[in-house]
Every structure is written in structure tokens, then in C-alpha cells.
Design a protein around this motif. Structure first.
Motif, PDB file in Angstrom:
ATOM      1  N   GLY A 146      -7.374   3.415  -1.688  1.00 58.45           N
ATOM      2  CA  GLY A 146      -8.600   3.961  -1.119  1.00 58.45           C
ATOM      3  C   GLY A 146      -8.316   5.100  -0.171  1.00 58.45           C
ATOM      4  N   ALA A 147      -9.337   5.460   0.616  1.00 58.77           N
ATOM      5  CA  ALA A 147      -9.231   6.622   1.507  1.00 58.77           C
ATOM      6  C   ALA A 147      -8.359   6.330   2.724  1.00 58.77           C
ATOM      7  CB  ALA A 147     -10.621   7.045   1.956  1.00 58.77           C
ATOM      8  N   GLU A 148      -8.356   5.070   3.167  1.00 62.63           N
ATOM      9  CA  GLU A 148      -7.538   4.663   4.324  1.00 62.63           C
ATOM     10  C   GLU A 148      -6.587   3.567   3.875  1.00 62.63           C
ATOM     11  OE1 GLU A 148      -7.973   5.925   7.294  1.00 62.63           O
ATOM     12  OE2 GLU A 148     -10.003   6.760   7.287  1.00 62.63           O
ATOM     13  N   ARG A 149      -5.494   3.406   4.642  1.00 62.68           N
ATOM     14  CA  ARG A 149      -4.542   2.350   4.314  1.00 62.68           C
ATOM     15  C   ARG A 149      -5.243   0.995   4.181  1.00 62.68           C
ATOM     16  NH1 ARG A 149      -2.467  -1.653   6.640  1.00 62.68           N
ATOM     17  NH2 ARG A 149      -0.458  -2.520   5.995  1.00 62.68           N
ATOM     18  N   PRO A 197       0.842  -1.197   0.000  1.00 60.79           N
ATOM     19  CA  PRO A 197       0.000   0.000   0.000  1.00 60.79           C
ATOM     20  C   PRO A 197       0.879   1.251   0.000  1.00 60.79           C
ATOM     21  CG  PRO A 197       0.011  -0.998   2.183  1.00 60.79           C
ATOM     22  CD  PRO A 197       0.870  -1.875   1.304  1.00 60.79           C
ATOM     23  N   ALA A 198       0.761   2.062  -1.042  1.00 57.05           N
ATOM     24  CA  ALA A 198       1.561   3.291  -1.147  1.00 57.05           C
ATOM     25  C   ALA A 198       0.675   4.407  -1.679  1.00 57.05           C
ATOM     26  CB  ALA A 198       2.763   3.052  -2.062  1.00 57.05           C
ATOM     27  N   ALA A 199      -0.524   4.482  -1.132  1.00 54.51           N
ATOM     28  CA  ALA A 199      -1.524   5.423  -1.639  1.00 54.51           C
ATOM     29  C   ALA A 199      -1.867   6.486  -0.601  1.00 54.51           C
ATOM     30  CB  ALA A 199      -2.788   4.669  -2.059  1.00 54.51           C
ATOM     31  N   GLY A 200      -0.919   6.759   0.278  1.00 50.33           N
ATOM     32  CA  GLY A 200      -1.174   7.701   1.362  1.00 50.33           C
ATOM     33  C   GLY A 200      -1.521   9.103   0.866  1.00 50.33           C
ATOM     34  N   ALA A 201      -2.261   9.828   1.700  1.00 50.61           N
ATOM     35  CA  ALA A 201      -2.676  11.196   1.349  1.00 50.61           C
ATOM     36  C   ALA A 201      -1.446  12.060   1.073  1.00 50.61           C
ATOM     37  CB  ALA A 201      -3.478  11.781   2.501  1.00 50.61           C
ATOM     38  N   ASP A 253       5.717  -2.806   3.449  1.00 48.03           N
ATOM     39  CA  ASP A 253       5.787  -1.351   3.558  1.00 48.03           C
ATOM     40  C   ASP A 253       6.964  -0.881   2.703  1.00 48.03           C
ATOM     41  OD1 ASP A 253       6.096   1.267   4.359  1.00 48.03           O
ATOM     42  OD2 ASP A 253       6.088   0.839   6.511  1.00 48.03           O
ATOM     43  N   SER A 311      -6.865   0.573   0.976  1.00 53.24           N
ATOM     44  CA  SER A 311      -5.876   0.357  -0.087  1.00 53.24           C
ATOM     45  C   SER A 311      -5.424  -1.104  -0.104  1.00 53.24           C
ATOM     46  CB  SER A 311      -4.668   1.276   0.110  1.00 53.24           C
ATOM     47  OG  SER A 311      -5.063   2.626   0.004  1.00 53.24           O
ATOM     48  N   LYS A 363       7.008   9.355   1.573  1.00 57.71           N
ATOM     49  CA  LYS A 363       8.102   8.461   1.997  1.00 57.71           C
ATOM     50  C   LYS A 363       8.470   7.444   0.920  1.00 57.71           C
ATOM     51  CE  LYS A 363       5.890   7.306   5.681  1.00 57.71           C
ATOM     52  NZ  LYS A 363       5.318   6.811   6.938  1.00 57.71           N
TER      53      LYS A 363
HETATM   54  O1  C5P Z   1      -0.155   7.577   6.441  1.00 55.26           O
HETATM   55  P1  C5P Z   1       0.469   6.349   7.051  1.00 55.26           P
HETATM   56  O2  C5P Z   1       1.895   6.541   7.484  1.00 55.26           O
HETATM   57  O3  C5P Z   1      -0.379   5.659   8.062  1.00 55.26           O
HETATM   58  O4  C5P Z   1       0.551   5.328   5.828  1.00 55.26           O
HETATM   59  C1  C5P Z   1       1.118   4.049   5.983  1.00 55.26           C
HETATM   60  C2  C5P Z   1       1.207   3.413   4.616  1.00 55.26           C
HETATM   61  O5  C5P Z   1      -0.100   3.184   4.077  1.00 55.26           O
HETATM   62  C3  C5P Z   1       1.938   4.290   3.594  1.00 55.26           C
HETATM   63  O6  C5P Z   1       2.756   3.450   2.808  1.00 55.26           O
HETATM   64  C4  C5P Z   1       0.816   4.884   2.797  1.00 55.26           C
HETATM   65  O7  C5P Z   1       1.180   5.186   1.470  1.00 55.26           O
HETATM   66  C5  C5P Z   1      -0.218   3.776   2.825  1.00 55.26           C
HETATM   67  N1  C5P Z   1      -1.576   4.302   2.636  1.00 55.26           N
HETATM   68  C6  C5P Z   1      -2.361   3.828   1.593  1.00 55.26           C
HETATM   69  N2  C5P Z   1      -3.625   4.335   1.389  1.00 55.26           N
HETATM   70  C7  C5P Z   1      -4.114   5.299   2.187  1.00 55.26           C
HETATM   71  C8  C5P Z   1      -3.327   5.781   3.277  1.00 55.26           C
HETATM   72  C9  C5P Z   1      -2.056   5.249   3.489  1.00 55.26           C
HETATM   73  O8  C5P Z   1      -1.926   2.958   0.846  1.00 55.26           O
HETATM   74  N3  C5P Z   1      -5.310   5.783   1.926  1.00 55.26           N
END
Ligand code: C5P
Length: 230
Positions: free
Chosen positions: A85-88, A16-20, A110, A91, A30
Motif C-alpha cells: 500500500g501507500a504506507e508501510r 513489507p518491502a513495498a517502499g516508495a 524487515d 502494506s 534496501k
Molecule cells: O521507507 P521506510 O524505511 O520507512 O520503509 C520501511 C520498510 O517498509 C521497508 O522495508 C519498505 O519497503 C516497507 N514499506 C512498505 N510499503 C510502503 C512503504 C514502506 O512495505 N508503502
């Protein structure tokens, strides 16, 4: 030439690499921070692709960056890129949705743990293959840990012998992760946490110093020095 994955492998790895705020380019997230001129995500995927049991790699990227991430990773390994998606947790669920049912083992990794060696990916997968429903790589806690109260006053010393630092990849039987996500209520719980809530055992295996999370400037310096250690 792009390395091929093992078509007979029994492992899918989700990243998952879709963070806000995720954006390609300087000052970005990151996962795309540069280490020796290449994004952490590229280093991470290269090592995942080198693990012998891996049949499929799925990266969840921000919807607007799916094509750019696809282009970035195309020379590195055959990777499926989906919109996150909207949250990890969402995703991870969206990435999991494209994994074929006959892939028995799913790992969640990660990208910031960019130097995770293929051998750790294999050891987590092997523990799941051996019959465990959920497996996490861990290291012992080496520092003394204090519990503190208001004003940073120490309340007590925690027994660190029962504590572990958790790394990734976290490994699951495909059916276990799918059921845990289907039942998920709390979007802030990590994948192993969802399995714990479902009442199944989550088992620790030895992690690796190389699987450190690369987030602070000091980590980047260490990572550059460790780049050729595998
Ligand atoms: O924002 P946070 O540090 O909790 O994100 C942890 C991981 O989850 C990151 O690699 C981020 O890209 C991913 N993520 C995601 N989809 C989201 C939010 C976070 O894939 N909507």
C-alpha cells in the motif's frame, strides 16, 4: 529444490518491502541491495523459510514489481507476494489480510535484517506461543546516550539501562495484530507501537547481533563476513 514450509506450522511471517521508489536493479531499494551477489530479500527469506514453525511467508511488494519479486523468490521458498500500500502500515495490513485465521502467530520482519537467524525467528514465535500477546527482540544500548539541544549542546545524559534497541521479527498473536491494525490511526507507528497504543503489553526477548539492519556500506562489509555464521 525449493525448500518446503511446515504445513503444520503455526506461524506466518510478513515482510513489507513495498517502499516508495522500490525497483529491481542497481540503485534500487534496501531490500534488493546485493550481498554476496544476492538481494538482501533473498537472504532474509531463506532464513525465514528455515525456521521450523513457519507455515506461510507473505511479502508485500510494489504493485508494479509483484511478478518480478515472485520470480525472484520462487527458487528460494514458497512465498505469497501481494501488492503493498501507500504506507508501510498499509502494506503490513494487506499482507496480513491473506493469512488464514487458523495461523495463530504472525511475525513482521524487515528484509534489511537479512542475516536474522532462524533461531531468533523461533524464539520470538515461542514467546508468543507461550502466552504473550506481543514480543520484540531487543539488544541493550551499549553507547552512552546524550540528549542535545540547539547548537548540539548537551542537555543531559540518558539512563541507558532502561533503553533497548529494537530488532525484527516482531511477533504477535494473530488476533492481537489484526485488532491493532483495524484500530490504527497513525500510519507512522510500527506494529508493536500499535499494540502498545491498544493498551496491551509488548515484551522484550533477547535479540541477536546477526539481526542487525544492513543499510550502510560498513554493514554490507560486516554482513559479508558474517554470511556463514548462523
Ligand atoms: O521507507 P521506510 O524505511 O520507512 O520503509 C520501511 C520498510 O517498509 C521497508 O522495508 C519498505 O519497503 C516497507 N514499506 C512498505 N510499503 C510502503 C512503504 C514502506 O512495505 N508503502
Amino acid at each position: 529444490m525449493t525448500p518446503q514450509l511446515n504445513a503444520r506450522g503455526d506461524v506466518a511471517v510478513l515482510v513489507p518491502a513495498a517502499g516508495a521508489g522500490v525497483r529491481l536493479g542497481p540503485g534500487g531499494p534496501k531490500a534488493l541491495r546485493l550481498l554476496a551477489g544476492e538481494p538482501l530479500l533473498v537472504h532474509a527469506i531463506r532464513r525465514v523459510a528455515a525456521a521450523a514453525s513457519v507455515r506461510q511467508i507473505v511479502v508485500a511488494a510494489p504493485a508494479a514489481d509483484v511478478e518480478a519479486v515472485r520470480l525472484l523468490l520462487a527458487p528460494v521458498a514458497p512465498v505469497t507476494v501481494v501488492a503493498g500500500g501507500a504506507e508501510r502500515q498499509e502494506s503490513v495490513a494487506l499482507a496480513l489480510a491473506v493469512v488464514p485465521a487458523d495461523v495463530a502467530i504472525v511475525l513482521v520482519h524487515d528484509a534489511a535484517r537479512a542475516l536474522t537467524p532462524p533461531s531468533l525467528i523461533e524464539s520470538v514465535a515461542a514467546a508468543v506461543r507461550g502466552g504473550l500477546p506481543a514480543v520484540i527482540p531487543v539488544l541493550p544500548v551499549v553507547d552512552t546516550i546524550k540528549e542535545v539541544g540547539p547548537g548540539e549542546v548537551v542537555l543531559g545524559t540518558v539512563d541507558r539501562s532502561v533503553l533497548r534497541s529494537v530488532q525484527t521479527p516482531q511477533g504477535f498473536r494473530h488476533t492481537v495484530l489484526a485488532a491493532a491494525h483495524a484500530a490504527a490511526g497513525d500510519p507512522l507507528t510500527d506494529d508493536a507501537g500499535l499494540v502498545e497504543k491498544a493498551g496491551l503489553p509488548v515484551t522484550c526477548v533477547p535479540g541477536s547481533d546477526l539481526a542487525m539492519k544492513i543499510t550502510r556500506p560498513l554493514d554490507l562489509i560486516l554482513a559479508e563476513a558474517l554470511l556463514h555464521v548462523t
